[in-house]
Design a protein around this motif. Structure first.
Motif, PDB file in Angstrom:
ATOM      1  N   GLU A  34       0.810  -1.211   0.000  1.00 54.74           N
ATOM      2  CA  GLU A  34       0.000   0.000   0.000  1.00 54.74           C
ATOM      3  C   GLU A  34       0.848   1.268   0.000  1.00 54.74           C
ATOM      4  O   GLU A  34       0.501   2.257  -0.608  1.00 54.74           O
ATOM      5  N   CYS A  35       1.946   1.240   0.721  1.00 55.43           N
ATOM      6  CA  CYS A  35       2.738   2.457   0.913  1.00 55.43           C
ATOM      7  C   CYS A  35       3.912   2.584  -0.051  1.00 55.43           C
ATOM      8  O   CYS A  35       4.420   3.670  -0.256  1.00 55.43           O
ATOM      9  N   GLY A  36       4.380   1.475  -0.577  1.00 53.28           N
ATOM     10  CA  GLY A  36       5.511   1.527  -1.482  1.00 53.28           C
ATOM     11  C   GLY A  36       6.841   1.583  -0.748  1.00 53.28           C
ATOM     12  O   GLY A  36       6.954   1.178   0.398  1.00 53.28           O
ATOM     13  N   ALA A  37       7.840   2.135  -1.411  1.00 54.67           N
ATOM     14  CA  ALA A  37       9.181   2.206  -0.856  1.00 54.67           C
ATOM     15  C   ALA A  37       9.505   3.631  -0.421  1.00 54.67           C
ATOM     16  O   ALA A  37       8.944   4.594  -0.923  1.00 54.67           O
ATOM     17  N   MET A  38      10.403   3.739   0.529  1.00 56.58           N
ATOM     18  CA  MET A  38      10.873   5.037   1.016  1.00 56.58           C
ATOM     19  C   MET A  38      12.264   4.834   1.586  1.00 56.58           C
ATOM     20  O   MET A  38      12.756   3.713   1.665  1.00 56.58           O
ATOM     21  N   TYR A  39      12.902   5.911   1.958  1.00 57.90           N
ATOM     22  CA  TYR A  39      14.187   5.824   2.631  1.00 57.90           C
ATOM     23  C   TYR A  39      13.982   6.091   4.108  1.00 57.90           C
ATOM     24  O   TYR A  39      13.140   6.910   4.499  1.00 57.90           O
ATOM     25  N   ARG A  40      14.745   5.388   4.918  1.00 57.15           N
ATOM     26  CA  ARG A  40      14.834   5.679   6.349  1.00 57.15           C
ATOM     27  C   ARG A  40      16.259   6.134   6.606  1.00 57.15           C
ATOM     28  O   ARG A  40      17.193   5.700   5.932  1.00 57.15           O
ATOM     29  N   TYR A  41      16.404   7.003   7.577  1.00 55.00           N
ATOM     30  CA  TYR A  41      17.706   7.597   7.863  1.00 55.00           C
ATOM     31  C   TYR A  41      18.101   7.352   9.307  1.00 55.00           C
ATOM     32  O   TYR A  41      17.247   7.195  10.180  1.00 55.00           O
ATOM     33  N   THR A  42      19.403   7.366   9.542  1.00 55.09           N
ATOM     34  CA  THR A  42      19.935   7.330  10.897  1.00 55.09           C
ATOM     35  C   THR A  42      20.864   8.527  11.046  1.00 55.09           C
ATOM     36  O   THR A  42      21.850   8.655  10.303  1.00 55.09           O
ATOM     37  N   ILE A  43      20.540   9.409  11.969  1.00 58.73           N
ATOM     38  CA  ILE A  43      21.382  10.580  12.235  1.00 58.73           C
ATOM     39  C   ILE A  43      22.618  10.102  12.981  1.00 58.73           C
ATOM     40  O   ILE A  43      22.517   9.468  14.035  1.00 58.73           O
ATOM     41  N   THR A  44      23.797  10.409  12.428  1.00 60.11           N
ATOM     42  CA  THR A  44      25.044   9.965  13.041  1.00 60.11           C
ATOM     43  C   THR A  44      25.779  11.090  13.762  1.00 60.11           C
ATOM     44  O   THR A  44      26.564  10.823  14.668  1.00 60.11           O
ATOM     45  N   ALA A  45      25.529  12.336  13.363  1.00 60.40           N
ATOM     46  CA  ALA A  45      26.168  13.476  14.027  1.00 60.40           C
ATOM     47  C   ALA A  45      25.413  14.758  13.683  1.00 60.40           C
ATOM     48  O   ALA A  45      24.786  14.848  12.623  1.00 60.40           O
ATOM     49  N   VAL A  46      25.475  15.711  14.592  1.00 61.39           N
ATOM     50  CA  VAL A  46      24.855  17.023  14.386  1.00 61.39           C
ATOM     51  C   VAL A  46      25.845  18.076  14.858  1.00 61.39           C
ATOM     52  O   VAL A  46      26.412  17.965  15.945  1.00 61.39           O
ATOM     53  N   TYR A  91      16.805   7.658  14.717  1.00 64.20           N
ATOM     54  CA  TYR A  91      16.216   6.904  13.621  1.00 64.20           C
ATOM     55  C   TYR A  91      15.048   7.689  13.034  1.00 64.20           C
ATOM     56  O   TYR A  91      14.039   7.928  13.693  1.00 64.20           O
ATOM     57  N   VAL A  92      15.204   8.099  11.774  1.00 65.39           N
ATOM     58  CA  VAL A  92      14.204   8.921  11.106  1.00 65.39           C
ATOM     59  C   VAL A  92      13.301   8.020  10.275  1.00 65.39           C
ATOM     60  O   VAL A  92      13.757   7.382   9.329  1.00 65.39           O
ATOM     61  N   THR A  93      12.034   7.975  10.656  1.00 63.06           N
ATOM     62  CA  THR A  93      11.038   7.192   9.933  1.00 63.06           C
ATOM     63  C   THR A  93       9.916   8.142   9.516  1.00 63.06           C
ATOM     64  O   THR A  93      10.028   9.353   9.686  1.00 63.06           O
ATOM     65  N   ASN A  94       8.831   7.592   9.026  1.00 59.94           N
ATOM     66  CA  ASN A  94       7.712   8.423   8.595  1.00 59.94           C
ATOM     67  C   ASN A  94       6.660   8.609   9.688  1.00 59.94           C
ATOM     68  O   ASN A  94       5.565   9.073   9.421  1.00 59.94           O
TER      69      ASN A  94
END
Length: 174
Positions: free
Chosen positions: A124-136, A152-155
């Motif tokens: 239903e949702c398809g594909a997307m990217y997920r991200y992991t913040i490693t430094a700011v 962990y960046v999700t939707n």
């Protein structure tokens, strides 16, 4: 007959696409946000309370067109800060358009380092990217500090960062 057959075939194909589109685009299993975008909330550095900024302008550094993500004049207590899946770093410029602060020398930059990973959310949702913040990293003209709340960046739309701004009197707006 030759002229009618291609028209009927084209019409049948179009109707099939409409029917398939209507039945296969079921979004009941998806959340509203179909992209993984980090959410930053804003707080005052003196007391940690949430604040709203109405003179803040945010734009990308080195992004195609360097377009403005949030123009000044829009009251912000949080901001979505998109990342590019083809890079491992995104830089945002925070410009303060409030009275005496409206000077490029007061601008802050926020640099987010991350990894990206493709993710198949489902039919239903398809594909997307997920991200992991490693430094700011950030400059410290008006930004006091930045806390990574959730790397962990999700939707899902939960805050990933809290940006603490120097404000007079705690909760005053810039």
């Amino acid at each position: 007959m030759r002229g009618i057959f291609p028209k009927i075939t084209a019409l049948t194909a179009a109707l099939t696409l409409v029917v398939l589109g209507a039945t296969s685009c079921n979004t009941q299993g998806c959340t509203e946000n179909r992209s993984s975008i980090p959410l930053a909330t804003f707080a005052g550095s003196a007391d940690g309370r949430a604040i709203s900024l109405d003179s803040l302008q945010i734009h990308g550094v080195g992004a195609p067109g360097d377009s403005i993500l949030y123009p000044a004049g829009e009251r912000l207590s949080k901001a979505y800060l998109p990342m590019r899946n083809t890079h491992e770093q995104t830089v945002w410029c925070f410009s303060y358009k409030w009275k005496a602060l409206d000077n490029p020398a007061n601008n802050d930059t926020l640099t987010i380092d991350y990894t990206s990973q493709p993710f198949l959310a489902g039919d239903e949702c398809g594909a997307m990217y997920r991200y992991t913040i490693t430094a700011v990293r950030h400059t410290s003209h008006i930004i006091d500090s930045v806390k990574v709340v959730q790397p962990y960046v999700t939707n899902i739309g939960e805050p990933n960062l809290t940006i603490y701004f120097r404000t007079e009197g705690g909760g005053e707006e810039l």
